[in-house]
Enzyme design. Structure first.
Site, PDB file in Angstrom:
ATOM      1  N   HIS A   1     -33.434  11.478  56.298  1.00  0.00           N
ATOM      2  CA  HIS A   1     -32.936  11.973  55.012  1.00  0.00           C
ATOM      3  C   HIS A   1     -33.478  13.379  54.812  1.00  0.00           C
ATOM      4  O   HIS A   1     -34.692  13.558  54.681  1.00  0.00           O
ATOM      5  CB  HIS A   1     -33.373  11.042  53.877  1.00  0.00           C
ATOM      6  N   HIS A   2     -32.589  14.364  54.793  1.00  0.00           N
ATOM      7  CA  HIS A   2     -32.993  15.759  54.939  1.00  0.00           C
ATOM      8  C   HIS A   2     -32.654  16.596  53.707  1.00  0.00           C
ATOM      9  O   HIS A   2     -31.588  16.423  53.117  1.00  0.00           O
ATOM     10  CB  HIS A   2     -32.308  16.350  56.174  1.00  0.00           C
TER      11      HIS A   2
ATOM     12  N   GLU B   1     -37.323  13.745  58.761  1.00  0.00           N
ATOM     13  CA  GLU B   1     -36.806  13.303  60.057  1.00  0.00           C
ATOM     14  C   GLU B   1     -37.078  11.806  60.265  1.00  0.00           C
ATOM     15  O   GLU B   1     -36.207  11.066  60.720  1.00  0.00           O
ATOM     16  CB  GLU B   1     -37.432  14.148  61.163  1.00  0.00           C
TER      17      GLU B   1
ATOM     18  N   ASP C   1     -33.262  10.135  47.568  1.00  0.00           N
ATOM     19  CA  ASP C   1     -33.582  11.461  47.011  1.00  0.00           C
ATOM     20  C   ASP C   1     -34.784  11.387  46.087  1.00  0.00           C
ATOM     21  O   ASP C   1     -35.671  12.248  46.139  1.00  0.00           O
ATOM     22  CB  ASP C   1     -32.354  12.007  46.259  1.00  0.00           C
TER      23      ASP C   1
ATOM     24  N   HIS D   1     -25.621  12.970  51.121  1.00  0.00           N
ATOM     25  CA  HIS D   1     -24.270  13.394  51.494  1.00  0.00           C
ATOM     26  C   HIS D   1     -23.342  12.202  51.679  1.00  0.00           C
ATOM     27  O   HIS D   1     -22.202  12.224  51.224  1.00  0.00           O
ATOM     28  CB  HIS D   1     -24.339  14.257  52.760  1.00  0.00           C
ATOM     29  N   GLU D   2     -23.860  11.151  52.334  1.00  0.00           N
ATOM     30  CA  GLU D   2     -22.984  10.010  52.622  1.00  0.00           C
ATOM     31  C   GLU D   2     -22.612   9.230  51.362  1.00  0.00           C
ATOM     32  O   GLU D   2     -21.635   8.506  51.373  1.00  0.00           O
ATOM     33  CB  GLU D   2     -23.594   9.103  53.698  1.00  0.00           C
TER      34      GLU D   2
END
Ligand SMILES: C[C@H](O)[C@H](O)[C@H]1CNC2=NC(N)=NC(=O)C2=N1
Length: 99
Positions: A56-57, A52, A83, A74-75
């Site tokens: 970046h989840h 949070e 990551d 994702h983006e």
């Protein structure tokens, strides 16, 4: 943040030997196993707080004492240094839990 090349990903993965590179998905995955659910969920809580903060989840799942984590950006539609950094954080956190 820019998607890294497959070559860079392989270089980075050398320092994350427990992670698997899903090249088609542009993601890395790892399975974590703990002593019990309390340890697994406490670990997830640490990851959640950091995720949070970093915005970046992870994509993840939990079954009792096991946690499966998939990291991708994702983006960027693939793997980025965010990551890799979160994977390193997860590995460091995992070392502090009962397994
Ligand atoms: C709006 C928000 O900043 C974005 O959706 C963030 C949130 N968390 C995210 N997490 C991951 N893993 N990839 C993203 O691209 C991403 N984007």
């Amino acid at each position: 943040m820019e998607k890294m090349t497959a070559h860079t990903a392989h270089v980075q993965l050398a320092s994350l030997p427990q992670w698997h590179f899903d090249e088609a998905r542009g993601a890395i995955t790892r399975d974590f196993k703990f002593k019990d659910f309390a340890q697994a969920f406490a670990f997830m809580t640490q990851i959640a707080i950091t995720a949070e903060k970093r915005d970046h989840h992870p994509e993840w799942s939990n079954v009792y004492n096991k946690v499966h984590i998939l990291l991708t950006t994702h983006e960027a539609n693939g793997l980025t240094h965010r990551d890799i950094d979160l994977a390193k954080f997860a590995d460091e956190a995992y070392a502090r839990f009962a397994r």
